[in-house]
Design a protein around this motif. Structure first.
Motif, short mmCIF file in Angstrom:
data_model
loop_
_atom_site.label_atom_id
_atom_site.label_comp_id
_atom_site.label_asym_id
_atom_site.label_seq_id
_atom_site.Cartn_x
_atom_site.Cartn_y
_atom_site.Cartn_z
N SER B 91 0.43 -1.15 -0.01
CA SER B 91 -0.31 0.20 0.06
C SER B 91 0.79 1.76 0.30
O SER B 91 1.13 1.78 -0.53
CB SER B 91 -1.25 0.09 1.24
OG SER B 91 -0.11 -0.27 2.28
N LEU B 92 1.58 1.21 0.93
CA LEU B 92 3.63 2.53 0.65
C LEU B 92 3.70 2.37 -0.84
O LEU B 92 3.27 3.58 -1.14
CB LEU B 92 4.12 2.00 1.41
CG LEU B 92 3.64 2.84 3.09
CD1 LEU B 92 5.55 2.40 3.48
CD2 LEU B 92 3.48 3.97 3.34
N LEU B 93 3.83 1.44 -1.17
CA LEU B 93 4.48 1.32 -3.41
C LEU B 93 3.71 2.99 -3.11
O LEU B 93 3.77 2.99 -4.63
CB LEU B 93 4.28 -0.11 -3.24
CG LEU B 93 5.46 -1.09 -2.58
CD1 LEU B 93 5.49 -1.96 -3.30
CD2 LEU B 93 6.91 0.05 -2.07
N SER B 94 2.10 2.71 -3.56
CA SER B 94 1.12 2.93 -4.29
C SER B 94 0.71 4.39 -4.16
O SER B 94 0.24 5.16 -4.77
CB SER B 94 0.05 2.30 -4.79
OG SER B 94 -0.83 1.84 -3.01
N SER B 95 1.38 4.19 -2.82
CA SER B 95 0.78 6.13 -2.74
C SER B 95 1.76 6.59 -2.30
O SER B 95 1.97 8.28 -1.31
CB SER B 95 -0.26 5.47 -0.84
OG SER B 95 0.84 5.49 -0.10
N SER B 96 3.42 6.56 -2.63
CA SER B 96 4.67 7.27 -2.32
C SER B 96 5.11 6.87 -3.58
O SER B 96 5.43 6.42 -4.05
CB SER B 96 4.84 6.59 -0.37
OG SER B 96 5.74 7.33 -0.74
N PRO B 97 5.65 8.15 -3.42
CA PRO B 97 6.46 8.49 -4.84
C PRO B 97 8.32 7.84 -4.52
O PRO B 97 9.21 8.56 -5.32
CB PRO B 97 6.65 9.80 -4.69
CG PRO B 97 6.25 10.77 -4.03
CD PRO B 97 5.21 9.86 -2.99
N ARG B 252 5.67 -4.34 -9.80
CA ARG B 252 4.35 -3.73 -10.15
C ARG B 252 3.48 -4.46 -10.60
O ARG B 252 1.75 -4.33 -9.97
CB ARG B 252 4.60 -2.49 -10.14
CG ARG B 252 5.91 -1.72 -9.28
CD ARG B 252 5.53 0.25 -10.03
NE ARG B 252 6.46 1.07 -9.07
CZ ARG B 252 5.37 1.65 -8.21
NH1 ARG B 252 4.97 2.07 -8.05
NH2 ARG B 252 6.32 2.66 -7.88
#
Lengths: 399, 255
Positions: B91-97, B252
């Motif tokens: 979830s972090l991967l998809s919301s943090s750049p 991804r």
């Protein structure tokens, strides 16, 4: 004016593998083993700096993917995307929070994950805590928070970053009404400060009021882009069209030997099918009474919106209007709405020829003369009702 | 700079999460490896009577064992935890750049922190048992660096491969146990028949363990072992990083 976002033929497809290891085999053996799921196809648009863009579309239309591309957490499969300035995105609120840690610790890490330096974080901290209104609760572990508190913290965090472009996905549908308003105000503030905002919501009213422009995604393609209220209205028309139930109850026509029937029905203003709220609208109806006396016939007119809402139905029987035959033996009737009070939408007429009891239908013309209404202003609903506001000094003065 | 700061926060959080709510807190990071070392020390040293040198007292055997176990435990822990780093932080991967290569690095760095404190204990015990400490303990930062480089390379490789093939985490557990026994940690290298010893040449951990023991316990400058360890560490980490980079876009799609 400079542009904040330029998207040129943006495409995104996901690769679907039957099993994850196929992806690895494909890379190593260079043989294609996936099916493509096209989520976005050739989406091109641009957004001026300081402008606001709404993104609407049905579930699965590719809205979230588009926003993730804008936020930089996904990369386009092809096409070109340029976003100038710092982007802050509200995509999944609070996804980085750890339940065991208190609010402050989560804010610190959250800021870092958003790309803030240590100094910027410390500077932003008091503002974040103040906006979240968590007070002393920020010193408690996040796992003890109610879902509303959680969302408040997350929203305060994301908007505390001073972005040039703010990307918001559905974030406002959470939290209590008070905080929803507060966060909406925060977004308005951003807009007033001249930041660019991309706002995606199923709440079309919010899109209409917050955004100047709007983009409608339909199965991954750009269906329409332009002035927000125009796009939202067209989108709603299309949605109602789709939602239309299988069919409204079928009105049985009594085949009458005497054979009274409609000759023709048309708009008085021939060919006109676009109306503005407040304009006059009139129908001309011609009837061949056959062998029935004209005064034993009645005409019913129903206006339906395209999602099968009965807007208004009335008949000559209800209004006690007697019909008479003209010189040519036909009945010539005009149905007139001097001031069309409908709000934006697609409508059509259902017109019935009734006997003198109003029970038997001699002829019917259903779903005819479709017309479109547009209204300016932000009112919502089906029709503009006559109303007024009054402010009184004392309760007793209000009737 | 900001990236380093973020990494620091992530590592600190990682260390705190694992002991959150426990009574002994930080002590667990020391207690876990010590327990293992004492257990193996009892079985191999007292029961089986293994010795690294002729007439070595059993306390000193434990010391040798500890110098070998600590880098192994650090490596094992980082690689095992890193292999799930991408899956766990989905979830972090998809919301943090943030660049996603940071995530496998977090368990590696937290293991370095805990290993550092365990090494301090080793030093105290060694000083107490041996009476003095060699000057070469100043090489500890370099030893740790070599260990971290090796772990990072493996961490990146397994982190990016596991999402494609989940079986890897099972295989990994077995491979790491194999590595534990294939490295002269419980036993001296010369106990192994000569015809088998060539295997150690292909085991990076062999050089690392020799360097640890040389610098900390034997008071020698482990020139060859340390240089080989650092060189291998560099190669492993670069290869691991390149592999990670190569697969990071594709991963991804399967996360």
């Amino acid at each position: 004016m400079s542009t904040a976002i330029v998207a040129d033929r943006l495409c995104k497809h996901y690769r679907l593998y039957r099993q994850p290891v196929d992806a690895l085999k494909e890379l190593l053996l260079r043989r294609q083993r996936h099916e493509r799921l096209r989520v976005l196809r050739d989406v091109s648009f641009s957004l001026d700096a300081g402008d606001t863009l709404g993104v609407i579309g049905e579930n699965g239309a590719g809205k979230s993917t588009l926003l993730k591309l804008l936020a930089g957490t996904l990369h386009p499969s092809s096409g070109d995307l340029r976003v100038s300035g710092r982007v802050s995105a509200i995509l999944e609120l609070g996804s980085g929070f750890h339940p065991e840690f208190n609010g402050i610790e989560n804010i610190r890490l959250g800021c870092a994950l958003l790309g803030l330096s240590a100094q910027e974080t410390e500077a932003a901290l008091p503002g974040i805590i103040a906006f979240s209104e968590l007070d002393d609760a920020v010193y408690r572990p996040v796992k003890t928070y109610s879902s509303g508190m959680y969302v408040r913290l997350a929203f305060s965090l994301v908007t505390a970053v001073d972005p040039d472009v703010l990307v918001i996905d559905e974030a406002l549908s959470v939290g209590d009404i008070y905080f929803q308003k507060k966060s909406l105000d925060r977004i308005r503030e951003f807009i007033d400060q001249g930041k660019s905002v991309v706002f995606c919501s199923h709440n079309l009213y919010q899109v209409k009021t917050l955004c100047r422009r709007c983009l409608w995604l339909d199965h991954g393609e750009l269906r329409m882009i332009g002035d927000a209220s125009e796009v939202v209205d067209s989108y709603m028309d299309a949605m109602r069209e789709r939602a239309k139930a299988a069919e409204a109850e079928d009105v049985a026509v009594v085949a009458h030997a005497a054979g009274a029937s409609f000759l023709h029905i048309e708009f008085a203003d021939a060919g006109k099918s676009d109306y503005a709220c407040g304009e006059p609208l009139a129908l001309r109806i011609a009837i061949d009474p056959g062998r029935i006396e004209a005064r034993e016939l009645h005409v019913g007119v129903v206006i339906m919106r395209n999602d099968n809402i009965h807007v208004y139905g009335v008949s000559t029987l209800i209004d006690d209007q007697a019909l008479t035959a003209g010189e040519d033996g036909h009945i010539h009737l005009v149905y007139e709405l001097p001031e069309l009070s409908l709000l934006s939408g697609l409508y059509s007429f259902y017109i019935y020829l009734l006997d003198d009891s109003g029970v038997h239908v001699m002829d019917k013309q259903e779903n005819v003369l479709p017309f479109r209404v547009r209204h300016s202003g932000d009112e919502v609903g089906v029709a503009r009702l006559v109303h007024r506001w009054r402010v009184s000094e004392r309760v007793s003065e209000i009737p | 700079m900001t990236l380093l700061h973020t990494l620091f926060l992530l590592v600190r959080r990682d260390l705190k999460v694992r002991i959150a709510g426990s009574y002994l807190g930080v002590l667990w990071y020391i207690a876990q490896p010590l327990f293992l070392i004492l257990l193996y020390g009892f079985v191999f040293g007292a029961v089986l009577g293994v010795r690294f040198h002729r007439d070595q007292p059993s306390e000193l055997f434990v010391l040798y064992l500890m110098a070998g176990m600590l880098p192994y435990i650090g490596l094992q822990e980082s690689v095992l935890r890193a292999s799930n780093a991408l899956v766990d932080n989905r979830s972090l991967l998809s919301s943090s750049p943030l660049p996603i290569w940071l995530y496998p690095l977090v368990p590696v760095l937290s293991s370095a922190v805990t290993e550092f404190f365990a090494l301090l204990i080793l030093l105290v015990v060694a000083w107490w048992l041996l009476g003095s400490l060699s000057v070469w303990i100043m090489l500890i930062p370099l030893l740790l660096l070599a260990r971290v480089l090796m772990s990072a390379g493996l961490a990146w490789s397994f982190a990016v491969l596991t999402p494609f093939l989940r079986d890897i985490s099972q295989i990994l557990t077995m491979l790491l146990t194999l590595l534990l026994f294939a490295t002269p940690i419980f036993y001296p290298a010369d106990m192994v028949p000569e015809s088998w010893r060539w295997i150690f040449g292909f085991n990076p951990l062999y050089y690392l363990v020799s360097a640890y023991r040389g610098a900390i316990l034997e008071g020698v400058f482990p020139a060859v072992a340390l240089c080989v360890s650092l060189a291998l560490g560099l190669v492993v980490s670069i290869v691991g990083f390149l592999l990670f980079r190569r697969l990071s876009l594709a991963v991804r799609d399967v996360l």
